[in-house]
Design an enzyme around this catalytic site. Sequence first.
Site, short mmCIF file in Angstrom:
data_model
loop_
_atom_site.label_atom_id
_atom_site.label_comp_id
_atom_site.label_asym_id
_atom_site.label_seq_id
_atom_site.Cartn_x
_atom_site.Cartn_y
_atom_site.Cartn_z
CB THR A 1 -0.99 -0.01 1.19
OG1 THR A 1 -1.74 -1.23 1.14
CG2 THR A 1 -1.94 1.17 1.13
CB CYS A 2 3.97 2.20 1.78
SG CYS A 2 3.35 2.10 3.47
CB THR A 3 4.83 0.33 -3.19
OG1 THR A 3 5.87 -0.12 -2.31
CG2 THR A 3 5.37 0.42 -4.61
#
Length: 150
Positions: A45-47
């Site tokens: 999700t951060c990516t």
Amino acid sequence: MTKLKAGDKAPDFSAKDEQGNTVSLSDYKGKKLVIFFYPKASTPTCTTEACNLRDNYADLKDKGYEILGVSADSQKRQSNFKNKFDFPYPLLADEGKEVIKAFDVWGEKKFMGKTFDGIHRVTFVIDENGVIEKVIDKVKAKIHTEQILE
């Protein structure tokens, strides 16, 4: 979750980016700043969130925004994350959590039935005078730029 809200003065900060440069809120005086906090570099999700900002970077710049990512990852991990995905903006390596705690995005989280302390995914849009214009505490990683600009 953060107690900061629109109209509040953004907390002053100084921290090292992925290259070891000191970055401070004062560096952005006279500019609009999007500062996004994310739990961990190179996680799915951060990516997705960071790549959405990268893919829309030109639009954000055209509208006068600078971008700054922050997590508690090491300088090396932030550098690897930035290089792997070719992010055009700095990533702060806030291992001591000074910036994270100043923005009040550290706290209790629940994931898969477990409770633990961690970084909440929150984005702050800060105006040219260092005042928070918007707090996005329900970040949708795939359409994050739209949330910033709406």
